[in-house]
Each structure stands twice: as C-alpha cells, then as structure tokens.
Design a protein around this motif. Sequence first.
Motif, mmCIF file in Angstrom:
data_model
loop_
_atom_site.group_PDB
_atom_site.id
_atom_site.type_symbol
_atom_site.label_atom_id
_atom_site.label_comp_id
_atom_site.label_asym_id
_atom_site.label_seq_id
_atom_site.Cartn_x
_atom_site.Cartn_y
_atom_site.Cartn_z
ATOM 1 N N PRO A 1 -6.367 2.593 5.071
ATOM 2 C CA PRO A 1 -6.824 1.830 3.795
ATOM 3 C C PRO A 1 -5.515 0.684 3.609
ATOM 4 N N GLU A 2 -5.478 -0.040 2.715
ATOM 5 C CA GLU A 2 -4.617 -0.973 2.409
ATOM 6 C C GLU A 2 -3.714 -0.129 1.491
ATOM 7 N N VAL A 3 -4.125 1.318 0.276
ATOM 8 C CA VAL A 3 -3.170 1.492 -0.052
ATOM 9 C C VAL A 3 -1.421 1.453 0.242
ATOM 10 N N PRO A 4 -1.939 2.353 1.082
ATOM 11 C CA PRO A 4 -0.588 3.344 2.021
ATOM 12 C C PRO A 4 -0.057 1.941 3.258
ATOM 13 N N LEU A 5 -0.370 1.688 2.993
ATOM 14 C CA LEU A 5 -0.295 0.059 4.132
ATOM 15 C C LEU A 5 0.835 -0.857 3.035
ATOM 16 N N PRO B 1 -3.308 13.418 1.193
ATOM 17 C CA PRO B 1 -3.480 12.558 0.468
ATOM 18 C C PRO B 1 -2.813 11.558 1.411
ATOM 19 N N VAL B 2 -3.166 10.110 1.291
ATOM 20 C CA VAL B 2 -2.650 9.463 2.098
ATOM 21 C C VAL B 2 -0.816 8.437 2.012
ATOM 22 N N GLU B 3 -0.774 8.598 -0.026
ATOM 23 C CA GLU B 3 0.360 8.340 -0.091
ATOM 24 C C GLU B 3 1.816 9.353 -0.207
ATOM 25 N N ASP B 4 1.238 10.439 0.614
ATOM 26 C CA ASP B 4 2.312 11.375 0.755
ATOM 27 C C ASP B 4 2.959 11.596 1.650
ATOM 28 N N LYS C 1 3.741 -3.476 8.970
ATOM 29 C CA LYS C 1 4.538 -3.061 7.924
ATOM 30 C C LYS C 1 3.759 -3.736 6.307
ATOM 31 N N LYS C 2 5.099 -3.238 4.993
ATOM 32 C CA LYS C 2 5.140 -4.033 3.894
ATOM 33 C C LYS C 2 4.614 -5.136 3.959
ATOM 34 N N SER C 3 6.115 -6.128 4.367
ATOM 35 C CA SER C 3 6.044 -7.428 4.487
ATOM 36 C C SER C 3 5.181 -7.561 5.081
ATOM 37 N N GLY C 4 3.763 -7.636 6.162
ATOM 38 C CA GLY C 4 2.316 -7.497 6.302
ATOM 39 C C GLY C 4 1.878 -7.103 5.759
ATOM 40 N N ALA C 5 1.524 -6.541 5.189
ATOM 41 C CA ALA C 5 0.473 -5.823 4.167
ATOM 42 C C ALA C 5 0.639 -7.002 2.747
ATOM 43 N N ILE C 6 1.677 -6.973 2.323
ATOM 44 C CA ILE C 6 1.001 -8.542 0.937
ATOM 45 C C ILE C 6 0.305 -9.541 1.219
ATOM 46 N N LEU C 7 0.085 -8.908 2.052
ATOM 47 C CA LEU C 7 -0.709 -10.843 3.171
ATOM 48 C C LEU C 7 -2.389 -10.191 1.500
ATOM 49 N N GLU C 8 -2.668 -8.714 2.117
ATOM 50 C CA GLU C 8 -3.752 -7.888 1.210
ATOM 51 C C GLU C 8 -2.983 -7.961 -0.511
ATOM 52 N N ALA C 9 -1.963 -7.149 -0.562
ATOM 53 C CA ALA C 9 -1.210 -6.757 -1.734
ATOM 54 C C ALA C 9 -1.438 -7.966 -2.694
ATOM 55 N N SER C 10 -0.908 -9.041 -2.819
ATOM 56 C CA SER C 10 -0.485 -10.008 -3.299
ATOM 57 C C SER C 10 -1.078 -11.181 -3.440
ATOM 58 N N LYS C 11 -2.584 -11.574 -3.674
ATOM 59 C CA LYS C 11 -3.477 -12.397 -3.681
ATOM 60 C C LYS C 11 -2.390 -13.857 -4.041
ATOM 61 N N SER C 12 -1.332 -13.813 -4.888
ATOM 62 C CA SER C 12 -0.909 -15.522 -4.800
ATOM 63 C C SER C 12 0.026 -15.509 -3.831
ATOM 64 N N TRP C 13 0.598 -14.170 -3.396
ATOM 65 C CA TRP C 13 1.985 -14.537 -1.995
ATOM 66 C C TRP C 13 0.704 -15.130 -0.986
ATOM 67 N N ALA C 14 -0.769 -14.330 -0.291
ATOM 68 C CA ALA C 14 -1.600 -14.897 0.629
ATOM 69 C C ALA C 14 -2.139 -16.857 0.119
#
Length: 424
Positions: free
Chosen positions: A72-76, A49-52, A95-108
Amino acid sequence: MKVLVVGNGGREHVIARKLCHSPQIQKILCTPGNGGTTTLSKCQNIAIPVEDFPALKQLIVNQNISLVVVGPEVPLALGITDYLQQPNLKIFGPKKSGAILEASKSWAKKFMAEANIPTAKSVTFTNAEIAKEYITETPIVIKADGLAAGKGVTVATTTEMAYDAIDAIFQGKFDQNNQSVVIEEFLIGREASVLALTDGLTIRPLLPAQDHKSVGEGDTGPNTGGMGAYAPTPIITPQLIARIQQEVLEPTLTNLQKRGIDYRGVVYVGLMISPTGEPKVLEFNCRFGDPETQPILSLLETPLEELLLACCEQRLADLPPISWKPGVAVCVVLASGGYPGAYEKSKIIYGIEKAETTGAVVFHAGTKLEQKQLITDGGRVLGVTAVGSDFAEARAKAYAAVDCIQFEGMYYRRDIGSRVFNNE
Ligand code: AMP
Ligand code: GLY
C-alpha cells in the motif's frame, strides 16, 4: 529466501500467491495479511500494522528476511523503505522521496510540468476562498492534495458541488494536515491504468488494465477503491503503449533521476485517453493498483520474484522481455453492503471452494479467519478473478464463480468488463 509482504488487500494476496510458486522462496510472511494469505502453503500472517516500522524492522532481523514487498501507499509515503534500509535487504517500493509522486498531487503536477508530461491544466490553492473565486465554469475537478484512499477527488458538475468539495478538503475531511487543493480542467475520454516496473534506470510497462472505480453499474455513484478490473485492455493498443512509454514513462524516469530520486518499484499511471487517442495523466500512484494487480499478475508468466529482485538490484535492463499468458483476465470485486459508506463486518463467507472449482481464483481482501471460520473484515471483501481466451469467456467464468459465493449483504457489479463489448 524469505520474503515479507506488507499489506492486507487483494493486491497483497495475489503477490503472495505468485511468490509461493517460486522454488527459491521458502517462506512468506504477511503483515498483517488477510484470510487468504493465511491459508497459502508457505505463508504466515503476523499481526503487525503496516505503519509500525520498528516492529517490522525487528521481524526482518529475527526472521532473516531478504526481500520486502510493500503493497500500500500509506507506509511508502511515510518512508517505510527509508526506515527499513539495511545491508543485504532488498526492498521493493520507492523511498519517501519517490512516493510523493502519489502522496502529493500538487507535487506531481509540478513534476509533470517540468518534464513536459501531458496532463490536465491545473492550479493549486492553499486558501478556500481564493480557490472558490477561481471556479467560473463546470464541470471542474477538485482534488485533495494528499492521500485520501481514492476518495479525495470530486468531479463537480455545479459550482455548489465544487464549493462543497473545497470546504470538505479545508475542513480536514480527508486529513487535517491537508490544507491545499488542486483544481483541474475536466477531461473527457476513456480511463486506463498503465503500471510500469522501474529499477531507477529502466522502466517497463506491464499489461495495460482498466478498473471500474464507481460503486454502481454503468459507472455511476461514488468512487470506491475499485469494484473490478480487467487486462489487457484493448483501448491501449501496442502503438499507444509505445507512445505512453515515450511521452510519459521515460520522461517520468528521467525527471526522477534529475531530481536525484532513486525509485525502485511500481510507477502506476492513471490515464485519460481523449476521443482522438491522446493520453493524458490523471494521477500517479507509487505502488501496484488494487484491483488491477489481480488480473495483471494472473496473466504474468515471468516469475514475479525475478522482476521484483531485478528492480531492487537495478538489473531490469538485463532481463528478457516480460512474458505473459495468452488471453485476458477479469476480476469482479465482492463488497460489503453499504461500501464505500458505512458497512458491517464479521459476516460468514460461504462457497469459496466451490467457486474455485470453476477455474476462477478468489483473491481475498477484507477477510479474516476466526476460529477456522472465514468472515468479512472490510469494504472490499473478495476479488473473483478468471482467465479466458477472450473477454466473453473470462467474464462468464468469473461470474459463474461469483454465483457460488455468499455472505450477508454481499454487493457486486454485474457489468465488470462490459465496456469492452460496448466499445466504451
Ligand atoms: P485521481 O485519483 O486523480 O485519478 O482521480 C480519481 C478519478 O477522478 C479518476 O479516476 C477520474 O475518474 C476522475 N478524474 C480525475 N481527474 C480528472 C480530470 N481532470 N478530468 C476528468 N475526470 C477526472
Ligand atoms: N484501483 C485504483 C488504485 O489502485 O489506486
């Protein structure tokens, strides 16, 4: 070189297929892959799985992988790129610090405000009742703050609809941890997707695309992951691309740098182009779009691995301009009946070989090979993609190929790309 492609969608099938053409690449592992990647010459699916992340790390070491491409975005968003870091391993994807651009709309939204990037006005709330008090007029756009597989946005045309959307978010419909909502000004215009590659120092756009998010013809009904896409879209002219580069892509990169975020991968910008031609950002994604990647990469002439490696090694500025095949590409998604709601799986798929005799390419998404039989295994099943000298030819080829394919309950839109003709 051995490559690992993480994911199991149409996007990962087109990426793996492109990489198969590279003489430098001996083997491609897909985790978990799908019924399409398993039949590619150099490819092997491995059911991780992509999360393992621990199992993926072990695989990378055991198989001596030198490049990882995360689809995909979820593992990123969970930090796969941080977790897998090791000397001599190249990882395409932020990395996680960059993927937050998609993972949090308020952050974006905060990020865009800081960098003066044009976008809709918005306010973020962490309390449902206070959020509701803010609704005084409609239409208005209600967005779950976190990842929601493309389903967390409601364009509310009535106050009641807006309230329901707010309640759904705070009741944990998308994610129990998602306890904030972005309420945004409703924008009118035409939507387009500009995907750009970045190595953290340089940012370069790919061909602009458009997708059809709604399930129904005429862009009606609920949103899906995407029912079809085409590129290059004529609504993004070379002048507009230059403007998007200057007003959106460059400020995005500069602000990532200012925040100390080392971003190597795709910055996907979802845009609304106003009736007067002003681009405004609707969303950022931190990865290749699906299905936009199917038509975009179908036209790519520069070897894909050169671009991916240049991003990982911060050599993007040294590469010659990205080279494209002439013409246009159209991708029609074939979905399981009922998608994006409940649907059945395990239906036998017929006619792919015949479809490909028309010159189209059939990218797999929700498929799997079981006892040598190809069966459905997801909502979006196939992405039938054709290249033509113009939209009329590419569409005719794609739909001729679609007509060869059958599975029980198969659903698709007959109007993919018709906006181009209707000048919509
Ligand atoms: P997003 O995931 O933020 O791109 O939103 C999903 C879809 O909702 C977009 O593709 C648009 O069709 C629609 N949408 C999002 N934001 C707005 C907005 N501010 N105005 C109008 N439509 C929007
Ligand atoms: N097609 C929309 C997306 O990939 O998010």
